[in-house]
Motif scaffolding. Structure first.
Motif, PDB file in Angstrom:
ATOM      1  N   GLN A 149       0.863  -1.185   0.000  1.00 31.13           N
ATOM      2  CA  GLN A 149       0.000   0.000   0.000  1.00 31.13           C
ATOM      3  C   GLN A 149       0.897   1.232   0.000  1.00 31.13           C
ATOM      4  O   GLN A 149       2.081   1.129   0.262  1.00 31.13           O
ATOM      5  CB  GLN A 149      -0.941  -0.022   1.214  1.00 31.13           C
ATOM      6  CG  GLN A 149      -0.273  -0.282   2.559  1.00 31.13           C
ATOM      7  CD  GLN A 149       0.543   0.878   3.105  1.00 31.13           C
ATOM      8  OE1 GLN A 149       0.126   2.028   2.993  1.00 31.13           O
ATOM      9  NE2 GLN A 149       1.697   0.604   3.684  1.00 31.13           N
ATOM     10  N   ASP A 150       0.324   2.395  -0.300  1.00 32.43           N
ATOM     11  CA  ASP A 150       1.133   3.619  -0.340  1.00 32.43           C
ATOM     12  C   ASP A 150       0.585   4.721   0.566  1.00 32.43           C
ATOM     13  O   ASP A 150       0.965   5.872   0.449  1.00 32.43           O
ATOM     14  CB  ASP A 150       1.272   4.128  -1.772  1.00 32.43           C
ATOM     15  CG  ASP A 150      -0.065   4.465  -2.414  1.00 32.43           C
ATOM     16  OD1 ASP A 150      -1.110   4.428  -1.728  1.00 32.43           O
ATOM     17  OD2 ASP A 150      -0.066   4.759  -3.630  1.00 32.43           O
ATOM     18  N   GLN A 151      -0.298   4.346   1.500  1.00 29.60           N
ATOM     19  CA  GLN A 151      -0.886   5.343   2.394  1.00 29.60           C
ATOM     20  C   GLN A 151      -0.008   5.647   3.603  1.00 29.60           C
ATOM     21  O   GLN A 151      -0.033   6.761   4.122  1.00 29.60           O
ATOM     22  CB  GLN A 151      -2.268   4.888   2.847  1.00 29.60           C
ATOM     23  CG  GLN A 151      -3.252   4.821   1.694  1.00 29.60           C
ATOM     24  CD  GLN A 151      -4.558   4.216   2.130  1.00 29.60           C
ATOM     25  OE1 GLN A 151      -4.606   3.101   2.641  1.00 29.60           O
ATOM     26  NE2 GLN A 151      -5.637   4.965   1.940  1.00 29.60           N
ATOM     27  N   ILE A 152       0.722   4.659   4.087  1.00 31.00           N
ATOM     28  CA  ILE A 152       1.636   4.878   5.207  1.00 31.00           C
ATOM     29  C   ILE A 152       2.978   4.240   4.868  1.00 31.00           C
ATOM     30  O   ILE A 152       3.053   3.311   4.067  1.00 31.00           O
ATOM     31  CB  ILE A 152       1.102   4.285   6.539  1.00 31.00           C
ATOM     32  CG1 ILE A 152       0.923   2.769   6.421  1.00 31.00           C
ATOM     33  CG2 ILE A 152      -0.177   4.972   6.975  1.00 31.00           C
ATOM     34  CD1 ILE A 152       0.636   2.086   7.743  1.00 31.00           C
ATOM     35  N   VAL A 153       4.022   4.740   5.492  1.00 32.63           N
ATOM     36  CA  VAL A 153       5.343   4.164   5.335  1.00 32.63           C
ATOM     37  C   VAL A 153       5.557   3.225   6.526  1.00 32.63           C
ATOM     38  O   VAL A 153       5.489   3.664   7.677  1.00 32.63           O
ATOM     39  CB  VAL A 153       6.440   5.251   5.298  1.00 32.63           C
ATOM     40  CG1 VAL A 153       7.816   4.626   5.253  1.00 32.63           C
ATOM     41  CG2 VAL A 153       6.205   6.197   4.133  1.00 32.63           C
ATOM     42  N   THR A 154       5.764   1.962   6.228  1.00 32.72           N
ATOM     43  CA  THR A 154       5.992   0.992   7.292  1.00 32.72           C
ATOM     44  C   THR A 154       7.491   0.809   7.486  1.00 32.72           C
ATOM     45  O   THR A 154       8.270   0.976   6.553  1.00 32.72           O
ATOM     46  CB  THR A 154       5.313  -0.347   6.962  1.00 32.72           C
ATOM     47  OG1 THR A 154       5.822  -0.848   5.724  1.00 32.72           O
ATOM     48  CG2 THR A 154       3.803  -0.179   6.858  1.00 32.72           C
ATOM     49  N   PRO A 155       7.917   0.477   8.708  1.00 30.71           N
ATOM     50  CA  PRO A 155       9.350   0.366   8.982  1.00 30.71           C
ATOM     51  C   PRO A 155       9.979  -0.845   8.292  1.00 30.71           C
ATOM     52  O   PRO A 155       9.286  -1.797   7.933  1.00 30.71           O
ATOM     53  CB  PRO A 155       9.397   0.206  10.508  1.00 30.71           C
ATOM     54  CG  PRO A 155       8.086  -0.382  10.869  1.00 30.71           C
ATOM     55  CD  PRO A 155       7.104   0.173   9.882  1.00 30.71           C
ATOM     56  N   GLU A 156      11.295  -0.787   8.119  1.00 30.47           N
ATOM     57  CA  GLU A 156      12.023  -1.930   7.537  1.00 30.47           C
ATOM     58  C   GLU A 156      11.986  -3.131   8.475  1.00 30.47           C
ATOM     59  O   GLU A 156      11.906  -4.264   8.030  1.00 30.47           O
ATOM     60  CB  GLU A 156      13.467  -1.544   7.217  1.00 30.47           C
ATOM     61  CG  GLU A 156      13.591  -0.603   6.038  1.00 30.47           C
ATOM     62  CD  GLU A 156      13.019  -1.180   4.754  1.00 30.47           C
ATOM     63  OE1 GLU A 156      13.335  -2.335   4.414  1.00 30.47           O
ATOM     64  OE2 GLU A 156      12.237  -0.463   4.082  1.00 30.47           O
TER      65      GLU A 156
END
Length: 181
Positions: free
Chosen positions: A155-162
């Protein structure tokens, strides 16, 4: 090959956990509001609501599996472990280690957006320990922790951590539904 094995196990876990129905005549449900589940996720305190908890006993295989699903509206955590069939779950530590085939637990974290769930991480290590298991009253308590790494972006709504690190996980007085097959 190990990743393929764990991916299939995870897919089975998710599909089976969502396909069970409490209409089963052997199901026993215990519900109350005493249950709590908390953890530290990447350094931030997290408190979830248990949305599902089951103990599935499969006599033909001689195995049982305990599953907990909890969420806070933004993130969902799923914990599962298995043992040989007995009354309740043994008060031991269940582990997942991506490098080891001697695994009796699985853990997932996913992100909740717009009514959808996005699982962008795969567990590398984890532990779940039962500190109390009351089969008579259908309640379980214990601790958990796990680490996971990003395998993609869905998805491109939130940036999730590595990487995701979940520590100090505690579940207390979680009521579960018993299924026997």
């Amino acid at each position: 090959m190990k990743r393929f094995f764990y991916a299939i196990t995870l897919a089975f876990f998710v599909a089976f956990a969502t396909s069970c129905s409490s209409d089963d005549s052997s199901a026993v449900t215990n519900n109350d509001t005493e249950a709590t589940i908390t953890a530290i996720i990447n350094g931030e305190e997290w408190t979830g609501t248990v949305t599902s908890s089951t103990l599935l006993k499969v006599s033909s295989m001689g195995l049982q599996r305990f599953d907990i699903t909890a969420e806070d509206g933004e993130q969902r955590i799923q914990l599962a472990c298995e043992s040989e069939i007995q009354v309740g779950m043994p008060l031991i530590t269940y582990t997942f280690d991506e490098e080891s085939m001697d695994t009796n637990a699985i853990f997932t974290n996913s992100y909740l957006l717009g009514g959808n769930s996005y699982m962008e991480h795969f567990v590398s290590t984890g532990e779940m320990t039962f500190t109390a298991f009351d089969a008579e009253n259908g309640k379980a308590s214990g601790t958990f922790s796990f680490t996971a790494y990003k395998v993609g972006t869905l998805q491109d709504q939130i940036v999730t951590p590595e990487d995701v690190t979940i520590t100090n996980g505690v579940f207390t007085n979680v009521s579960y539904t018993l299924y026997e097959q």
